[in-house]
Enzyme design. Structure first.
Site, short mmCIF file in Angstrom:
data_model
loop_
_atom_site.label_atom_id
_atom_site.label_comp_id
_atom_site.label_asym_id
_atom_site.label_seq_id
_atom_site.Cartn_x
_atom_site.Cartn_y
_atom_site.Cartn_z
CE LYS A 19 -2.69 3.36 1.59
NZ LYS A 19 -1.73 4.46 1.28
N GLY A 77 1.75 5.11 12.74
CA GLY A 77 2.24 3.83 13.26
C GLY A 77 1.49 3.41 14.51
CB SER A 78 0.54 5.35 17.47
OG SER A 78 -0.38 5.26 18.48
CD GLU A 227 9.92 12.81 10.91
OE1 GLU A 227 8.74 12.47 11.10
OE2 GLU A 227 10.78 12.07 10.42
N1 LIG Z 1 12.01 4.71 9.87
C1 LIG Z 1 12.08 4.69 8.56
O1 LIG Z 1 12.79 3.89 7.96
C2 LIG Z 1 11.27 5.67 7.73
C3 LIG Z 1 11.52 5.76 6.35
C4 LIG Z 1 10.83 6.71 5.59
C5 LIG Z 1 9.88 7.53 6.21
N2 LIG Z 1 9.66 7.43 7.54
C6 LIG Z 1 8.71 8.34 8.20
O2 LIG Z 1 7.54 8.51 7.41
C7 LIG Z 1 6.96 9.79 7.64
C8 LIG Z 1 6.67 10.47 6.32
O3 LIG Z 1 5.89 9.67 5.53
P1 LIG Z 1 4.33 9.96 5.33
O4 LIG Z 1 4.09 11.44 5.37
O5 LIG Z 1 3.92 9.19 4.14
O6 LIG Z 1 3.74 9.30 6.66
P2 LIG Z 1 2.21 9.05 7.04
O7 LIG Z 1 2.21 8.40 8.37
O8 LIG Z 1 1.41 10.27 6.86
O9 LIG Z 1 1.68 8.01 5.93
C9 LIG Z 1 2.33 6.79 5.72
C10 LIG Z 1 1.36 5.79 5.10
O10 LIG Z 1 0.34 5.46 6.04
C11 LIG Z 1 -0.93 5.50 5.40
N3 LIG Z 1 -1.94 5.78 6.44
C12 LIG Z 1 -2.35 6.99 6.91
N4 LIG Z 1 -3.29 6.82 7.87
C13 LIG Z 1 -3.44 5.47 8.03
C14 LIG Z 1 -4.25 4.66 8.88
N5 LIG Z 1 -5.08 5.20 9.77
N6 LIG Z 1 -4.13 3.33 8.79
C15 LIG Z 1 -3.29 2.76 7.89
N7 LIG Z 1 -2.51 3.47 7.05
C16 LIG Z 1 -2.59 4.81 7.12
C17 LIG Z 1 -0.77 6.58 4.34
O11 LIG Z 1 -1.75 6.44 3.34
C18 LIG Z 1 0.63 6.29 3.85
O12 LIG Z 1 0.61 5.24 2.90
C19 LIG Z 1 8.00 10.56 8.45
O13 LIG Z 1 7.60 10.58 9.80
C20 LIG Z 1 9.26 9.74 8.26
O14 LIG Z 1 10.21 9.89 9.27
C21 LIG Z 1 10.31 6.51 8.31
#
Ligand SMILES: NC(=O)c1ccc[n+]([C@@H]2O[C@H](COP(=O)([O-])OP(=O)(O)OC[C@H]3O[C@@H](n4cnc5c(N)ncnc54)[C@H](O)[C@@H]3O)[C@@H](O)[C@H]2O)c1
Ligand SMILES: NCCCC=O
Length: 337
Positions: A19, A77-78, A227
């Site tokens: 996804k 994530g939470s 962040e």
């Molecule tokens: N630790 C790592 O390796 C790593 C790598 C890249 C990015 N990140 C982190 O990712 C973030 C940026 O990415 P983003 O803006 O896409 O993050 P985000 O959390 O906004 O979205 C990530 C994904 O989650 C999905 N999503 C949103 N709400 C959801 C829900 N309720 N249930 C299931 N899925 C849902 C989104 O559609 C998207 O595909 C930053 O915090 C960054 O640090 C971490």
């Protein structure tokens, strides 16, 4: 990031549903095309595009999905952990960060300046492990900041397709507004915008943010704690190694950390003291697919890449076979009565 999950999942013999972010779906659809081209059977890799609440959430809570490997913000994530918990579903979490880079007084200023900028501004600051908190020794702070600003002014900000581009736009209008809001809040809380802080004057369209350096930061400011996910570096000075380590670890996150010093024994001590999953010595951001990637604290748990990445999709099965002809003999046999 999709390949970090899909490749080990398929290698481990799983089928997978990827996804992608709703802001970057096309690259994952391209990945599906590549997989089809090389003969991956239909149904083995499936791409499900859509918004988080409509496509991601139902997937995370679906009873037929055996495991969720997530990359995204700590807040999302939470939520995913909470819904996976209803099904006792295993998860691995690659979440956000606010990683430190410590620059000691014995460094080559230009080399350290370039790594500091690359650590924070590479991919326009949109990298989970961006070393976006600079801790610089007080004895070199003034000269080092001068040097950083000079290097920053040389960064070519342009359409990423232009030759020599080193900083492009952030991913969306929403993210652009969010980054500028972070900068405005830092200013209103009393920080100084040493360099950048706005959209570049020569680019009238696109979500470009200048590489920004912020000083006079306190540890309670939003810019120090949260962040940004944009090209924004905040700076504090330190006097001793212990103070640097304390400031570096003063965060809910624990993804990356970097130390720049010519004293390798000191680098070793600092590496051990960092509360982070990925540490760089005399650099920031190089990443190798053989080495484990992942964080601690609110940056998540589980490791991707290398053999650790494969473990994410495997489950050990214990098998015991009874091999003697002797009966077990724990109960009295009725034959002996
Ligand atoms: N630790 C790592 O390796 C790593 C790598 C890249 C990015 N990140 C982190 O990712 C973030 C940026 O990415 P983003 O803006 O896409 O993050 P985000 O959390 O906004 O979205 C990530 C994904 O989650 C999905 N999503 C949103 N709400 C959801 C829900 N309720 N249930 C299931 N899925 C849902 C989104 O559609 C998207 O595909 C930053 O915090 C960054 O640090 C971490
Ligand atoms: N180079 C690895 C980046 C992963 C997170 O954004």
């Amino acid at each position: 990031m999709g390949a970090w999950k899909v490749a080990p999942a398929l290698a481990a013999g799983c089928t997978a549903i990827l996804k992608p972010s709703e802001l970057a779906s096309v690259t994952c659809l391209e990945l599906a095309d590549v997989c089809r081209e090389v003969g991956l059977p239909p149904g083995v890799l499936n791409i499900l595009t859509g918004f988080g609440t409509e496509a991601g959430a139902p997937l995370a809570s679906h009873p037929h999905v055996d495991k969720v490997a997530f990359t995204g913000s700590s807040a999302t994530g939470s939520k995913i952990m909470a819904s996976a918990a209803q099904m006792i579903k295993p998860v691995s979490m690659e979440l956000g960060g606010k990683s430190p880079i410590i620059v000691f007084e014995d460094v080559d200023l230009d080399k350290a300046a370039e790594w500091t900028l690359f650590g924070c501004f590479w991919t326009n600051g949109q990298i989970c492990s961006a070393t976006s908190r600079l801790l610089v020794h007080e004895s070199i702070a003034s000269e080092f900041l001068d040097r950083l600003v000079k290097w920053t002014k040389k960064i070519k900000i342009s359409d990423p397709f232009e030759e020599g581009c080193r900083l492009g736009p952030v991913v969306s209008g929403g993210q652009y507004e969010k980054v500028l809001e972070f900068i405005a809040t830092a200013k209103s809380e009393g920080a100084t915008i040493l360099s950048g802080g706005d959209c570049p004057k020569h680019l009238t369209t696109g979500f470009f943010v200048e590489p920004t350096i912020i000083t006079d930061v306190t540890t309670s400011m939003q810019i120090w704690r949260e962040e940004v996910f944009g090209p924004v570096l905040c700076v504090k000075t330190f006097g001793t190694e212990d103070e640097a380590i304390e400031l570096a670890n003063d965060t809910h996150y624990g993804l990356g950390a970097a130390v720049i010093s010519n004293d390798l024994e000191r680098c070793d001590r600092v590496t051990k003291a960092f509360r982070a999953g990925v540490v760089w010595i005399n650099c920031s951001q190089p990443c190798f697919c053989q080495a484990p990637w992942g964080g601690i604290k609110r940056s998540g748990f589980g490791r991707e890449l290398g053999e650790w990445g494969l473990e994410n999709y495997l489950s050990v099965k214990q098998v015991t076979q009874y091999i003697t002809d002797e009966p077990w003999g724990w109960y009295q046999s009725p034959a002996k009565l």
